[in-house]
Design an enzyme around this catalytic site. Structure first.
Site, PDB file in Angstrom:
ATOM      1  N   SER A  19      -8.198  -5.717  -2.124  1.00 17.41           N
ATOM      2  CA  SER A  19      -7.320  -6.878  -2.013  1.00 17.41           C
ATOM      3  C   SER A  19      -8.067  -7.993  -1.290  1.00 17.41           C
ATOM      4  O   SER A  19      -9.107  -8.455  -1.768  1.00 17.41           O
ATOM      5  CB  SER A  19      -6.028  -6.485  -1.309  1.00 17.41           C
ATOM      6  N   HIS A  30      -0.503  -2.864  -7.173  1.00 15.73           N
ATOM      7  CA  HIS A  30      -1.606  -3.328  -6.339  1.00 15.73           C
ATOM      8  C   HIS A  30      -2.209  -2.205  -5.506  1.00 15.73           C
ATOM      9  O   HIS A  30      -3.404  -2.200  -5.234  1.00 15.73           O
ATOM     10  CB  HIS A  30      -1.097  -4.450  -5.430  1.00 15.73           C
TER      11      HIS A  30
END
Length: 694
Positions: A547, A662
């Site tokens: 991320s 994610h």
């Protein structure tokens, strides 16, 4: 040698406009052409990594750890019960279950299944991922269960009866959306969601709060408050309660990622509160609302905890009183409330501490728990019905243990659970060192390694960090890394670089927006310090991050290609000139800056990994992985970065998992596969052939 900024600027200038980007078509997340490209790249990467004999071993070991029946079932308290969400080999999607507090202390509690996601998914033909439950206090019988299909941030809410163990017939159902909901009473919710055209921000979050009544069609819900479409994040309502019967319903309009307007909802209406933007509510105790400050608030410094009587807030007044102020090199890591006490987890030079704060007629008192040093502690399973808390203790080499404590008492804790060792830690050691960054700041980092390792630079080493959003990276039991890497003679490094929350808001703010190069300098400084100590060498050093940490990896790949042999870039941001237009990117302007600001655009152009790949540079071959269902960062960044490497004839590996959001955790098998692929890549790069690893 780090690439010169002047060279980077010259080669970036032609790519700052979207019209100059030949890979915009890869931003069509679910488009046929883009998915065909993904399929071809996956085939090439999997052929190499899965054919390595080590892959099968790594996968088996990772899956065994993830699905082990003797893991600690971490507790929550609801309706006087202990609840837990659990995944194992028989339930890869997981089950929500309960037992009694008394039975939970037993080695093998009798668990009662509330909700089986595998069975539900099979019946409905959908892959449900658990996103938690929000229950109506004080009874906590009625809950809104949040489920995501495939792991996306978008989720569905369904009303569940905890006592009956089933969904409520004709109960509340909020169809899939990025959304939030809180209970007002058994027949009323405050909901933020996609209400139709013009009700979502540019970053894809809801900014309109409406009141939904039981049995009422959503299109008849009454608007309570709205933010603005230009807000960076969204607007949500949340409820705080305490054991004395007080309740505060707050609406938070998140104008930026870190700053928000706060409003108090009552039956009489919505009242704005005079609270600074970067101050957030964390708990309600004894009629006092507790706040954590990321900026100074009157006499309360940034990084502290403050209390304000709810009665004052109801009058529109907010004069805070500091109740916990960390010292230098300390930071608040978590806040939990019981019936009579506030339990504060904090760190001291990245080592865990716990304090108990208690309100009284003479003010607040503080008692620090006596705990072992060099550990990290997590408080869980608290309730405003009692003063029971469960304290988890963990360290890099110390399997997690769980004890039950009466936080109002100095009595010895009751041992409840202990995680068996997942790897052989005999002969391993943990050291904490400091590196000096470009501006002279001391950057702490941990090294987990063999005690008898020779300092000759030949130890295969994995290094990671995050460096953003005021999120600290703290020590924890390294089960998978320990089994797959440390047990084979490798070393592991955790760098506590700026941008995170290891030392409070100032540590974060030091690397925000155009100051962000300091974060990258910190990481490089740690690597150079490792190499100077001969704990490893560039030929034996691999790095990884996900991320925002994936952005860190992309920058390190570009700026210091000579410092590492292997770079894993996970679910990353990489195109920093278009990140605001991809998935939820517009919500992060408060962290990264915006291309609409000339100075910030110029800085982003200098560090954007996608725009700073250079032909003819001797980069290490990176492994880039992402997921198709990531609706937060999106797979677009990773795709375009790989395509640019391919265009320039540079080596790379790319893998995009079609399941999982994610976090890449749609089920335990997916997580094990991603771990195994990554470790196989690192083994190939840092160990070499199959016979060279221990």
């Amino acid at each position: 040698m780090a690439l010169a900024a002047s060279t980077a600027h010259a080669q970036t200038a032609a790519m700052t406009n979207a019209t100059d980007d030949p890979y915009l078509w890869l931003e069509d997340k679910d488009g046929a052409r883009a998915l065909a490209w993904v399929e071809a790249e996956n085939k090439r990467t999997l052929a190499r990594l899965e054919s390595d004999p080590r892959y099968a071993t790594f996968y088996h070991e990772a899956l065994t750890i993830a699905s082990a029946e003797d893991r600690i079932p971490m507790p929550g308290q609801l309706m006087g019960r202990i609840v837990n969400f659990w995944r194992d080999a028989a339930h890869p999607q997981g089950v929500w279950r309960w037992t009694t507090p008394e039975d939970y202390r037993n080695p093998q509690p009798q668990w009662h299944i509330l909700l089986d996601l595998d069975a539900l998914g099979k019946a409905e033909g959908r892959k449900w991922v658990w996103h938690g439950a929000t229950c109506l206090p004080p009874e906590e019988r009625l809950c809104l269960v949040a489920l995501s299909e495939g792991g996306e941030d978008a989720q569905t809410y369904c009303e569940f009866d905890l006592a009956a163990g089933r969904f409520v017939d004709g109960g509340f159902v909020l169809p899939t959306s990025k959304q939030g909901a809180t209970w007002i009473d058994r027949d009323t919710l405050l909901v933020s969601r996609d209400w139709g055209q013009g009700t979502m921000t540019a970053s894809g979050y809801p900014f309109v709060v409406k009141m939904v009544k039981r049995g009422q069609p959503l299109d008849q819900a009454r608007e309570v408050f709205r933010g603005e479409p230009g807000d960076q994040l969204g607007t949500y309502a949340g409820t705080f309660t305490d054991g004395q019967g007080h309740r505060a319903v707050l609406i938070e309009r998140q104008k930026t990622f870190f700053g928000s307007d706060k409003l108090l909802w009552t039956a009489a209406g919505v009242r704005p509160l005079p609270i600074p933007a970067r101050v957030r509510a964390t708990a309600l105790l004894d009629g006092q609302l507790i706040f954590e400050t990321s900026e100074a608030w009157g006499a309360v410094p940034a990084g502290a905890l403050a209390a304000v009587p709810l009665t004052a807030l109801e009058r529109g007044e907010a004069t805070p009183r500091a109740i916990f102020t960390p010292a230098a090199r300390q930071a608040v890591a978590g806040v939990d409330s019981t019936r009579h006490h506030l339990v504060v987890q904090y760190t001291d030079n990245v080592r865990g501490r716990v304090a108990v704060l208690t309100p009284g007629d003479g003010g607040w008192t503080r008692r620090d728990m006596t705990l072992p040093d060099n550990m990290i502690f997590g408080v869980m399973g608290t309730s405003d019905r009692n003063d029971r808390a469960y304290l988890a203790t963990t360290g890099f080499l110390t399997p997690t243990t769980l004890v039950e404590r009466d936080v109002g008492s100095t009595a010895a804790p009751v041992p409840v659970k202990a995680l068996p060792a997942r790897f052989d830690a005999d002969g391993l050691a943990v050291d904490q060192f400091e590196a000096t960054s470009s501006d002279g700041t001391r950057i702490p980092y941990f090294v987990v390694h063999r005690r008898d390792a020779v300092a000759d630079g030949n130890t295969p080493t994995l290094m990671t960090a995050y460096g953003g959003f005021e999120l600290p990276m703290l020590p924890s039991y390294a089960a998978t890394v320990g089994k797959l890497w440390l047990e084979r003679g490798g070393a592991y490094v955790l760098a506590n670089i700026r941008g995170g929350g290891e030392f409070g808001p100032a540590w974060h703010d030091a690397g925000r927006k155009t100051k962000r190069q300091l974060i990258y300098d910190d990481f490089a400084a740690v690597a150079k310090d490792l190499i100077a100590r001969r704990l490893t060498s560039p030929a034996k050093l691999g790095i990884y991050g996900g991320s925002n940490g994936g952005l860190l990896m992309g920058v390190m790949f570009n700026q210091h290609p000579d410092l590492w042999k292997a770079v894993t870039i996970q679910v990353p941001l990489l195109d920093m000139l278009r990140y605001e237009q991809i998935a939820a990117g517009a919500s992060w302007v408060d962290e990264y800056g915006s291309v609409a600001n000339p100075a910030e655009r110029a800085f982003l152009a200098k560090i954007s990994p996608y725009h700073n790949i250079r032909k003819g540079v001797g980069y290490p071959e990176p492994y880039i992985w992402t997921t198709t269902k990531d609706d937060r960062v999106g797979p677009q960044h990773a795709r375009k970065f790989a395509a640019r490497l391919k265009e320039y004839g540079l080596p790379y590996l790319f893998f995009e998992d079609t399941a999982g959001g994610h976090s890449g955790d749609a089920d335990i098998a997916q997580g094990a596969r991603l771990q195994a692929l990554q470790m196989t890549y690192f083994a190939q790069k840092l160990w070499g052939d199959v016979t060279s690893a221990r």
